[in-house]
Write an enzyme that holds these catalytic residues in place. Structure first.
Site, PDB file in Angstrom:
ATOM      1  N   GLU A 146       0.882  -1.165   0.000  1.00 20.86           N
ATOM      2  CA  GLU A 146       0.000   0.000   0.000  1.00 20.86           C
ATOM      3  C   GLU A 146       0.916   1.211   0.000  1.00 20.86           C
ATOM      4  OE1 GLU A 146      -1.475   3.133   0.928  1.00 20.86           O
ATOM      5  OE2 GLU A 146      -2.168   2.409   2.869  1.00 20.86           O
ATOM      6  N   CYS A 174      -1.535   9.114   2.815  1.00 23.13           N
ATOM      7  CA  CYS A 174      -1.302   8.568   1.471  1.00 23.13           C
ATOM      8  C   CYS A 174      -2.402   8.900   0.487  1.00 23.13           C
ATOM      9  CB  CYS A 174      -1.091   7.052   1.547  1.00 23.13           C
ATOM     10  SG  CYS A 174      -2.522   6.149   2.189  1.00 23.13           S
TER      11      CYS A 174
END
Length: 481
Positions: free
Chosen positions: A222, A256
């Site tokens: 991720e 993110c």
């Protein structure tokens, strides 16, 4: 807070002991019964609930993040996710029949059985240390995988707290925390794991994937990327600005899926800037300030990252229209830029800070060209109510997810898998998908002796009749397009 001065790191020998202990536990079968997994999940929920304030304190010490942001994004969210796993555990783990098409195979009982992959490793980052450590842990526990957690050394208060709490609440034979920096993580990656889930940047992601490949270990990455925002002509600028700025300032943009830059129709840029200023004044009314007020914006994680952002602030060709203030080597105010060239330094890589550059675009096609010129991001944010624009973006852009008319809210939808594509990572997780990530789907069939007459054609000696029978399925009529 300095990690070197506050965090005592584990030795390689201690890491080896963790790995051996967890491996032995898996081999013993202790983690396989659903009752065991349910107990551990409930204990995890109790750990979060009992230590709610302690987690807030730790993250406040490490990042100066407001308590409400930690509660909403991490603690309360995780309690809900853990209890959701408890509620659905039996359904997730139930054998899955595989309906067969041909009648002659219908009695074989084709079934997928859900088995734990083995010993898992979760490497989490500093920006949202609790949710990005514990959320994947929920899936690993539910799947029956003993797990080693490796939180970031850049959040020492949090890492120490987790190190202390995990053995108090969870089975220490099955779950452990390692405290370490680059050398310790390097040693961890030399060991054989059955699945690795890493959250962080692409540079380290490549290192993790390379290390895992030596053992043929499956990996979930991720990562991140530049998640662009597109403002269409029909959107409500005040509402869009409020939602975008709110998302941008969470953890000072160190997220993110933070909105990285905005693509705005040229004729709407000035109005959008005014809407952002209006939202800013709502968030910090008279007497408050994002850097020095009673509830300031989160700190930048350390002086090195702070210096990187200050360098961007100094080198950009864009015009600062909001913010731009620097507070020592700790924090930077939410900053909006306009007149930013497409090749500006702010557009080179993920900003990971409280900056929002605005790129003026001629039309939607121009915006799509800019999006597609960048590596595939985790998410694209599209502010429009036009269904045809949604379809256009689904057809002509690439991203881990497409979110319309808000930002970062996809993180609340645990029913929908989350993950990237290409440079933003690979593999999926969230909710049941996290359980699936740590699960081996083991197929099983049983061919009864009664079928032996039907299967005679496969045995030697081969004859022309057997050959013709074998060719028959390949001679079916293929439909026209």
């Amino acid at each position: 807070m300095s990690s070197e001065s506050t965090l005592v790191l584990n030795t390689p020998a201690e890491v080896d002991e963790f790995h051996a202990r967890l491996s032995q536990t898996f081999q013993s079968g202790v983690t396989r019964p659903l009752a065991y997994r349910r107990r551990q999940l409930l204990q995890l929920a109790r750990m979060l609930q009992d230590n709610h304030t302690a987690f807030e304190d730790a993250i406040l010490a490490d990042l100066n993040r407001p308590r409400i942001e930690t509660t909403v994004a991490e603690v309360a969210h995780l309690i809900t996710s853990t209890l959701n796993a408890v509620t659905n555990l039996e359904a997730w783990a139930a054998p899955q029949p595989c309906p067969t098409q041909e009648e002659w195979r219908s009695g074989w009982g084709a079934t997928l059985y859900k088995e734990p992959k083995g010993v898992a490793l979760i490497i989490s980052p500093w920006n949202y240390p609790l949710v990005l450590t514990v959320n994947p842990l929920i899936g690993a526990i539910a799947a029956g995988c003993p797990t080693l957690l490796k939180p970031s050394e850049l959040v020492p208060a949090f890492s120490q707290l987790l190190y202390d709490l995990i053995p108090r609440y969870l089975d220490p034979a099955a779950y452990a925390v390692v405290k370490g920096g680059v050398p310790e993580t390097t040693h961890v990656l030399e060991l054989r794991w059955d699945h690795i889930l890493y959250t962080g940047n692409g540079c380290v992601g490549r290192i993790v994937a390379t290390a895992a490949a030596k053992h043929l270990t499956p990996v979930t990455l991720e990562l991140g990327g530049k998640s662009g925002v597109v403002i269409a002509d029909d959107c409500d600028l005040d509402l869009a600005a409020r939602r975008i700025l709110h998302g941008k300032i969470q953890n000072a943009g160190q997220l993110c899926v933070s909105p990285d830059y905005a693509l705005v129709p040229r004729h709407r840029v000035d109005a959008f800037v005014e809407s952002l200023k209006k939202a800013h004044d709502e968030f910090w009314p008279a007497g408050e300030h994002p850097l020095t007020g009673s509830k300031p914006i989160s700190n930048i994680v350390n002086p090195r990252h702070h210096a990187r952002l200050v360098d961007l602030l100094q080198r950009t060709k864009g015009k600062v229209v909001l913010g731009g203030e620097v507070h020592h080597d700790k924090s930077i105010s939410p900053t909006v830029f306009k007149d930013v060239p497409e090749d500006d330094v702010l557009m080179d890589e993920e900003i990971f800070g409280p900056f929002l550059p605005i790129i003026s675009v001629d039309d939607i096609d121009h915006a799509i060209r800019i999006l597609n010129s960048k590596p595939t991001p985790l998410v694209i944010y599209l502010f429009t109510h036009q269904e045809e624009l949604k379809d256009k973006f689904l057809q002509r852009t690439r991203s881990g997810q497409l979110v319309m008319n808000d930002v970062i809210m996809q993180l609340t939808v645990h029913e929908m898998p989350f993950g990237g594509l290409g440079e933003s990572g690979y593999g999926k997780w969230f909710g049941q998908t996290t359980f699936d990530t740590f699960t081996h789907f083991r197929g099983c069939i049983n061919i009864p002796p009664a079928q032996e007459p039907f299967l005679q054609g496969r045995y030697r000696p081969y004859t022309d009749d057997k050959y013709q029978a074998a060719c028959a399925p390949g001679k079916v009529k293929i439909p026209d397009a």
